[in-house]
Structures are given as C-alpha cells and as structure tokens.
Design a protein around this motif. Structure first.
Motif, PDB file in Angstrom:
ATOM      1  N   ARG A   8     -22.804 -11.327  22.412  1.00  0.00           N
ATOM      2  CA  ARG A   8     -23.480 -10.158  21.875  1.00  0.00           C
ATOM      3  C   ARG A   8     -23.280  -9.023  22.871  1.00  0.00           C
ATOM      4  N   HIS A  18     -17.888 -15.428  10.572  1.00  0.00           N
ATOM      5  CA  HIS A  18     -18.166 -14.209   9.817  1.00  0.00           C
ATOM      6  C   HIS A  18     -19.654 -13.916   9.693  1.00  0.00           C
ATOM      7  N   TRP A  33     -17.588 -17.279  17.960  1.00  0.00           N
ATOM      8  CA  TRP A  33     -16.147 -17.203  18.220  1.00  0.00           C
ATOM      9  C   TRP A  33     -15.727 -18.387  19.065  1.00  0.00           C
ATOM     10  N   TYR A  59     -22.324 -15.227  11.632  1.00  0.00           N
ATOM     11  CA  TYR A  59     -23.142 -15.215  12.843  1.00  0.00           C
ATOM     12  C   TYR A  59     -22.422 -14.706  14.083  1.00  0.00           C
ATOM     13  N   GLY A  60     -21.151 -14.388  13.956  1.00  0.00           N
ATOM     14  CA  GLY A  60     -20.413 -13.898  15.120  1.00  0.00           C
ATOM     15  C   GLY A  60     -20.114 -14.974  16.146  1.00  0.00           C
ATOM     16  N   GLY A  83     -21.880 -17.382  20.741  1.00  0.00           N
ATOM     17  CA  GLY A  83     -21.322 -16.100  20.355  1.00  0.00           C
ATOM     18  C   GLY A  83     -21.756 -15.025  21.332  1.00  0.00           C
TER      19      GLY A  83
END
Length: 93
Positions: free
Chosen positions: A71, A43, A48, A45-46, A69
């Motif tokens: 971008r 949630h 996954w 820092y993104g 993550g």
C-alpha cells in the motif's frame, strides 16, 4: 535449512500450493485457493506476487508462505502460514 525468496508472477502455482499446504491447512473452513482466485485477489485486493514470499525446504517442499500487498504507506498481509511439520522452527516469528 529453509530458503526464503520473494516471488514473481510466474510463481502463482507455487504460491497457491504453499497457501493450501501452509495456511489453509490451519483454516479448513476457508475456500480453496486456485490460480484463478489468486488472480482475482490481484484485481480486487491489490495482492501482487512480488509482495509475497515463499519458504522452501532443501528438498523444495513449501515450508511457509506470506501473501501480501503493498500500500502507499503500509503493507497488508492477507495470509501468513507455516506447514504443520515445520511449526515452532522460527519461520514466522
């Protein structure tokens, strides 16, 4: 020979274990990672699971980990580590 694979959301416990044994082992001053903290990273820092990768030995032991993550125009690497027993074997070069 090590096997490499991208992760799924149900791999969070394995990612946490690999982070602890392959990355944080080199940086003991960092706080321990838990599944709950990893979920906060998602949630905040993104990060996954599908952007993360695990490397396992033939016995299933963690050899390496990449926590990242995606971008829009790039990828962000939060942690890239190799288990101390498997350094200099080409896993993170």
């Amino acid at each position: 020979m090590a096997g490499y694979r991208f992760c799924r959301s149900d791999d969070l416990p394995q990612l946490v274990a690999a982070y602890e044994g392959c990355y944080r082992v080199h940086f003991r001053e960092l706080p321990r990672l838990t599944v709950e903290r990893f979920k906060r990273w998602i949630h905040e820092y993104g990060v996954w699971a599908s952007s993360c990768m695990l490397a396992h030995s033939d016995r299933g032991d963690p050899v390496g980990v990449l926590i990242g993550g995606k971008r829009e125009t790039e990828n962000c690497i939060f942690a890239l580590g190799v288990h101390p027993d498997h350094l200099r074997e080409g896993h993170a070069e």
